[in-house]
Design a protein around this motif. Structure first.
Motif, short mmCIF file in Angstrom:
data_model
loop_
_atom_site.label_atom_id
_atom_site.label_comp_id
_atom_site.label_asym_id
_atom_site.label_seq_id
_atom_site.Cartn_x
_atom_site.Cartn_y
_atom_site.Cartn_z
N MET A 15 0.75 -1.26 -0.14
CA MET A 15 0.00 -0.01 0.14
C MET A 15 1.04 1.22 0.00
O MET A 15 1.88 1.53 0.72
CB MET A 15 -0.69 -0.01 1.26
CG MET A 15 -1.80 -1.23 1.43
SD MET A 15 -2.89 -1.20 2.73
CE MET A 15 -4.01 0.25 2.42
N LEU A 161 -9.35 -9.71 4.05
CA LEU A 161 -9.08 -9.15 5.16
C LEU A 161 -9.60 -9.81 6.63
O LEU A 161 -9.00 -9.96 7.55
CB LEU A 161 -9.40 -7.98 5.36
CG LEU A 161 -9.19 -6.62 6.28
CD1 LEU A 161 -7.61 -6.59 6.32
CD2 LEU A 161 -9.79 -5.55 6.21
N ASP A 162 -10.78 -10.33 6.31
CA ASP A 162 -11.26 -11.30 7.38
C ASP A 162 -10.91 -12.69 7.29
O ASP A 162 -9.97 -13.08 6.58
CB ASP A 162 -12.85 -11.01 7.58
CG ASP A 162 -13.50 -11.68 6.11
OD1 ASP A 162 -12.95 -12.25 5.49
OD2 ASP A 162 -14.62 -11.43 5.95
N GLN A 214 -11.36 -4.67 9.81
CA GLN A 214 -11.39 -3.55 9.06
C GLN A 214 -11.49 -2.27 9.84
O GLN A 214 -10.73 -1.36 9.76
CB GLN A 214 -12.71 -3.52 8.05
CG GLN A 214 -14.04 -3.53 8.59
CD GLN A 214 -14.38 -5.02 8.90
OE1 GLN A 214 -13.65 -5.83 9.01
NE2 GLN A 214 -15.96 -4.98 8.90
N PHE A 217 -7.99 -1.97 11.75
CA PHE A 217 -6.81 -1.90 10.39
C PHE A 217 -6.95 -0.40 10.37
O PHE A 217 -5.88 0.23 10.13
CB PHE A 217 -7.16 -2.58 9.23
CG PHE A 217 -6.38 -2.23 8.17
CD1 PHE A 217 -5.09 -2.59 8.09
CD2 PHE A 217 -7.07 -1.43 7.05
CE1 PHE A 217 -4.49 -2.34 6.93
CE2 PHE A 217 -6.19 -1.19 5.98
CZ PHE A 217 -4.96 -1.74 5.76
N LEU A 218 -7.94 0.43 9.88
CA LEU A 218 -8.12 1.66 9.65
C LEU A 218 -7.80 2.51 10.65
O LEU A 218 -6.86 3.71 10.49
CB LEU A 218 -9.52 2.08 9.05
CG LEU A 218 -10.07 1.38 7.85
CD1 LEU A 218 -11.55 1.61 7.34
CD2 LEU A 218 -9.24 1.97 6.56
#
Lengths: 247, 247
Positions: A15, A161-162, A214, A217-218
């Motif tokens: 990323m 992601l999960d 999520q 993560f963010l």
């Protein structure tokens, strides 16, 4: 290969938000014209530091959806093209990841990989089953781990992601301390090229915790990227000029 | 691109058992030295037929486990290197697959893809969610489909031969008629290169049936490969010299 001193390191990052803090702290410049030829979406940055050549290469953005090209497919394609072009002495996958608190992970930790495996490639046919999981050791780096007080463990990769129940079971079979989305794909490419491969993964979320990945993560992407920024210079300074066996 | 007549076709195949019947019926020769340079494990075959150049490229074998390099990662790496080297006018992913009887699939059918998507890349963050599924249309080929009486439908890819509940839900969201392990990865590479992309998938097992896929797969691999062998020559003869718009 193992007697040769390390003179160039390729740092692979998925990323842009993970790559730019590294590019800044290492004072690298974006390669113009690009070192990884189009139409590959990869973006590369180069500089000299600690007496060696350092390249950071990120996977670039999705042309259709505008987000970073995460997951094993872009990671492997970028790795293949970057290793072919740059011929590094050492490849390091650097990025954010989920961590298992049952294996000592806390948010902000940086883990050094001991091995790589997949947790989302279930192929229940003899031979194909082991190929699917793939599991391969990272190049041993006990001195690096000790010098930087890094935690260590198995890095397991999947394209979500999960996790599903099946992913969860395979994560445990893999003895995963770290769950992310790229390293196993890169390890396949590194193995093909017979190039030593390490990974440094900074924990944004606790896989065996209570919150959706999520959200965590963010929330923690920025601080986890800063943890990678703090660790990258000491790591590169440590490996510069050493042989692989000295790591 | 669409006004140019098709003078070279790249056929991408994951498994040797799928590739060799095509190589035989098309009378292709293995490229020596290899067209896809090592250390890529891909193996390529070339010939002239129907007035055009035909390349069949398979993903090669796993160095560690001896089995074919199946799944999206080797498929995408092979596709990238093969498209770069061979510069085809059309890419066709050919192989065996699971089929949904609810969408008309029976064992031995050959499906022409209408679109490609992933069913094992769940990333529940806005933008990344759509990137994960990816979904992109195949190049429309209504005349080809009619001329060969092919069934048609969405081809959905994942890295497992079986499916989790989450995979199942996404397969349905993707309106998948066909489930396999490579095409979506190749579709990403084809999109990067702006090269027209089709897929032909022969059904070895019924996803929404009663039997484990690995049993049906192994039982029907040979007959499904024969079905591909029967269809490949008429398909290549049909596309040879036509423009993409005429397909």
């Amino acid at each position: 290969m193992e007697r040769k001193s390390i003179k160039s390191v390729l740092v692979l990052v998925a990323m842009e938000a993970e790559a730019l803090p590294l590019v800044n702290i290492l004072d690298l410049k974006e390669d113009v014209p690009p070192r990884i030829a189009p139409p590959a979406p990869a973006v590369s940055y180069t500089g000299e530091k600690f007496g060696i050549t350092i390249n950071v290469v990120r996977n670039g953005k999705c042309q259709l959806h505008g987000v970073d090209n995460v997951g094993t497919v872009p990671a492997a394609v970028t790795a293949y093209l970057a290793v072919h072009e740059l011929k590094p002495d050492l490849v390091i996958s650097v990025g954010t990841a989920g961590g298992f608190k049952a294996r000592g992970a806390a948010i902000g930790d940086v883990f050094l990989a001991t091995a790589f495996a997949n947790h989302d490639r279930r192929i229940p046919i003899p031979g194909f089953d082991k190929y699917g999981v793939w599991r391969i050791d990272a190049v041993p780096a006990p001195n690096l781990r000790e010098a930087l007080s890094l935690k260590e463990g198995v890095v397991s990769s999947g394209n979500s992601l999960d996790y599903s129940k099946e992913d969860w079971d395979q994560l445990h079979a893999n003895e995963a301390a770290v769950k992310e989305m790229e390293a196993a794909g890169i390890s396949w490419v590194a193995h093909l090229h017979n190039v030593p491969f390490l990974a440094l993964k900074s924990i944004t979320d606790i896989v065996d915790g209570d919150r959706p990945p999520q959200e965590e993560f963010l929330e923690n992407l920025h601080s986890a990227a800063q943890a990678l920024q703090r660790v990258i210079s000491p790591v590169l300074e440590f490996v510069a000029g050493k042989t692989i066996k000295e790591l």
